[in-house]
Design an enzyme around this catalytic site. Structure first.
Site, PDB file in Angstrom:
ATOM      1  N   THR A  87      36.492 -12.481  33.693  1.00 18.89           N
ATOM      2  CA  THR A  87      36.641 -12.764  35.136  1.00 18.89           C
ATOM      3  C   THR A  87      37.946 -13.534  35.348  1.00 18.89           C
ATOM      4  OG1 THR A  87      35.156 -14.655  34.769  1.00 18.89           O
ATOM      5  CG2 THR A  87      34.198 -12.738  35.816  1.00 18.89           C
TER       6      THR A  87
ATOM      7  N   GLY B 203      49.127 -10.081  23.275  1.00 12.79           N
ATOM      8  CA  GLY B 203      50.403 -10.502  23.851  1.00 12.79           C
ATOM      9  C   GLY B 203      51.320 -11.095  22.789  1.00 12.79           C
TER      10      GLY B 203
ATOM     11  N   ASP C  48      41.526 -11.075  20.777  1.00 14.77           N
ATOM     12  CA  ASP C  48      42.612 -11.885  21.349  1.00 14.77           C
ATOM     13  C   ASP C  48      43.887 -11.764  20.521  1.00 14.77           C
ATOM     14  OD1 ASP C  48      43.749 -13.565  23.188  1.00 14.77           O
ATOM     15  OD2 ASP C  48      42.865 -15.405  22.389  1.00 14.77           O
TER      16      ASP C  48
ATOM     17  N   ARG D 115      45.878 -12.720  35.877  1.00 13.69           N
ATOM     18  CA  ARG D 115      47.123 -12.273  35.214  1.00 13.69           C
ATOM     19  C   ARG D 115      48.000 -11.494  36.199  1.00 13.69           C
ATOM     20  NH1 ARG D 115      46.084 -11.053  28.818  1.00 13.69           N
ATOM     21  NH2 ARG D 115      44.899 -12.974  28.454  1.00 13.69           N
TER      22      ARG D 115
ATOM     23  N   SER E  14      35.900 -19.178  25.770  1.00 18.91           N
ATOM     24  CA  SER E  14      36.492 -18.535  26.947  1.00 18.91           C
ATOM     25  C   SER E  14      35.475 -17.806  27.832  1.00 18.91           C
ATOM     26  CB  SER E  14      37.625 -17.584  26.531  1.00 18.91           C
ATOM     27  OG  SER E  14      38.643 -18.281  25.855  1.00 18.91           O
TER      28      SER E  14
ATOM     29  N   ASN F  25      40.687 -13.147  33.661  1.00 24.87           N
ATOM     30  CA  ASN F  25      41.865 -12.299  33.433  1.00 24.87           C
ATOM     31  C   ASN F  25      42.400 -11.671  34.727  1.00 24.87           C
ATOM     32  OD1 ASN F  25      40.722 -11.145  30.163  1.00 24.87           O
ATOM     33  ND2 ASN F  25      42.188 -12.755  30.636  1.00 24.87           N
ATOM     34  N   TRP F  26      41.605 -11.737  35.817  1.00 26.33           N
ATOM     35  CA  TRP F  26      42.120 -11.258  37.119  1.00 26.33           C
ATOM     36  C   TRP F  26      43.294 -12.106  37.583  1.00 26.33           C
ATOM     37  CZ3 TRP F  26      40.909  -6.597  38.450  1.00 26.33           C
ATOM     38  CH2 TRP F  26      39.639  -6.066  38.178  1.00 26.33           C
TER      39      TRP F  26
HETATM   40  C1  IPE Z   1      39.539 -13.989  26.362  1.00 24.32           C
HETATM   41  O1  IPE Z   1      40.888 -14.021  25.999  1.00 24.32           O
HETATM   42  C2  IPE Z   1      39.256 -12.743  27.133  1.00 24.32           C
HETATM   43  C3  IPE Z   1      39.392 -11.504  26.387  1.00 24.32           C
HETATM   44  C4  IPE Z   1      39.657 -11.362  25.132  1.00 24.32           C
HETATM   45  C5  IPE Z   1      39.179 -10.316  27.182  1.00 24.32           C
HETATM   46  P1  IPE Z   1      41.974 -14.819  26.853  1.00 24.32           P
HETATM   47  O2  IPE Z   1      43.251 -14.698  26.122  1.00 24.32           O
HETATM   48  O3  IPE Z   1      41.952 -14.351  28.258  1.00 24.32           O
HETATM   49  O4  IPE Z   1      41.386 -16.288  26.817  1.00 24.32           O
HETATM   50  P2  IPE Z   1      42.095 -17.705  26.985  1.00 24.32           P
HETATM   51  O5  IPE Z   1      42.841 -17.658  28.267  1.00 24.32           O
HETATM   52  O6  IPE Z   1      43.008 -17.883  25.824  1.00 24.32           O
HETATM   53  O7  IPE Z   1      40.978 -18.684  26.977  1.00 24.32           O
HETATM   54  C1  IPE Z   2      43.665 -10.183  24.466  1.00 21.88           C
HETATM   55  O1  IPE Z   2      44.993 -10.430  24.195  1.00 21.88           O
HETATM   56  C2  IPE Z   2      43.481  -9.071  25.482  1.00 21.88           C
HETATM   57  C3  IPE Z   2      43.004  -9.518  26.797  1.00 21.88           C
HETATM   58  C4  IPE Z   2      42.704 -10.728  27.134  1.00 21.88           C
HETATM   59  C5  IPE Z   2      42.878  -8.488  27.811  1.00 21.88           C
HETATM   60  P1  IPE Z   2      45.868 -11.388  25.121  1.00 21.88           P
HETATM   61  O2  IPE Z   2      46.489 -10.568  26.187  1.00 21.88           O
HETATM   62  O3  IPE Z   2      45.079 -12.534  25.592  1.00 21.88           O
HETATM   63  O4  IPE Z   2      46.988 -11.859  24.091  1.00 21.88           O
HETATM   64  P2  IPE Z   2      47.586 -13.322  23.927  1.00 21.88           P
HETATM   65  O5  IPE Z   2      46.440 -14.271  23.794  1.00 21.88           O
HETATM   66  O6  IPE Z   2      48.384 -13.599  25.151  1.00 21.88           O
HETATM   67  O7  IPE Z   2      48.417 -13.243  22.689  1.00 21.88           O
HETATM   68 MG    MG Z   3      44.688 -14.370  24.836  1.00 21.30          MG
END
Ligand code: IPE
Ligand code: IPE
Ligand code: MG
Length: 247
Positions: free
Chosen positions: A67, A24, A21, A72, A197, A69-70
């Site tokens: 699941t 972003g 994580d 986004r 998560s 993350n869809w």
């Molecule tokens: C969990 O991270 C999923 C992955 C690392 C693939 P997220 O960034 O999607 O989780 P939340 O939204 O903070 O719980």
């Molecule tokens: C983890 O990084 C990668 C995935 C969930 C695919 P994030 O994309 O969740 O990054 P943050 O949490 O927004 O910084």
């Molecule tokens: Mg994240």
């Protein structure tokens, strides 16, 4: 100081799961868009697998796409899927060289066809490798996994292939995507978030949880070893008393 030397090779976790994580936020801190963060995540993946392999971890599972993350933006999902396709292709020679057996968990059928194809190719190419099992959790959700398991077990009961009274923890475990993996001993989450998560709920029932503020693109072998060292300093009592363990 080589942190690896601080690790007791007799007490290495069998299965390490990582919630990768912070991509972003890492990108944002550099004034870049989120996708730049995802693109810079591959080094951390390589370093973690390499570090795990060097100390004899049997299985490493990486949460790559949930699941949830869809939900986004489509542009980000598309970028993640192309990164997955390109990275798998690019890493195949190294998987072969390093004895990495690739595996996947999740609703793989929901991925774009091209991603499924590359994934299946890589899984099939690496199937005889034995050094470490690298599982990618893709379109993975633990609740969905449990729902599927319940459905499949119920079908067997209805069809009289399975006796209701014989259902036990092994039955459940054998119907999860992770049926061929040991339970998780250590779960690492980067980026400072302290939650699960929807990752491997059943499999993590007795895992040690390790949270670090490092953002995933900055995660390196030394950070992986920090987690292993911390894990080795914990007392895993599994319900017993401390005295019972030293008896
Ligand atoms: C969990 O991270 C999923 C992955 C690392 C693939 P997220 O960034 O999607 O989780 P939340 O939204 O903070 O719980
Ligand atoms: C983890 O990084 C990668 C995935 C969930 C695919 P994030 O994309 O969740 O990054 P943050 O949490 O927004 O910084
Ligand atoms: Mg994240």
């Amino acid at each position: 100081m080589d942190k690896k030397l601080l690790i007791d090779l007799q007490k290495v976790p069998h299965h390490v799961a990582i919630i990768m994580d912070g991509n972003g936020r890492w990108a944002k801190s550099k004034g870049m868009n989120r996708i730049f963060g995802h693109r810079n995540a591959l080094t951390a993946v390589r370093e973690s697998v390499e570090a795990a392999s060097q100390v004899g971890v049997e299985a490493i599972t990486l949460y790559a796409f949930s699941t949830e993350n869809w939900k986004r933006p489509k542009m980000e999902i598309d970028a993640l899927m192309s990164l997955l396709i390109n990275s798998l292709k690019k890493e195949l020679p190294d998987f072969m060289k390093n004895g990495v057996k690739v595996n996947s968990i999740g609703c793989i059928e929901s991925l774009p066809y091209k991603a499924q194809k590359v994934l299946n190719d890589v899984i099939s190419e690496t199937k005889n490798n034995t050094k470490i099992i690298l599982t990618f959790a893709l379109s993975y959700g633990s609740r969905e996994e449990i729902v599927n398991a319940v459905k499949n077990i119920s079908k067997k009961v209805v069809n009289k292939e399975l006796d209701l009274e014989k259902i036990d923890e092994n039955t459940i475990n054998n119907h999860l995507y992770t049926f061929n993996l040991p339970y998780v001993d250590l779960m690492i989450r980067t980026s400072g978030e302290q939650r699960i998560s929807n990752f491997l709920l059943w499999q993590m029932a007795y895992a040690e949880l390790y949270f670090t503020d490092i953002l995933w693109p900055d995660f390196r072998q030394e950070h992986f070893y920090d987690a292993i060292i911390e894990y080795q300093n914990r007392e895993r009592r599994f319900g017993k008393t401390s005295e019972q363990l030293t008896e």
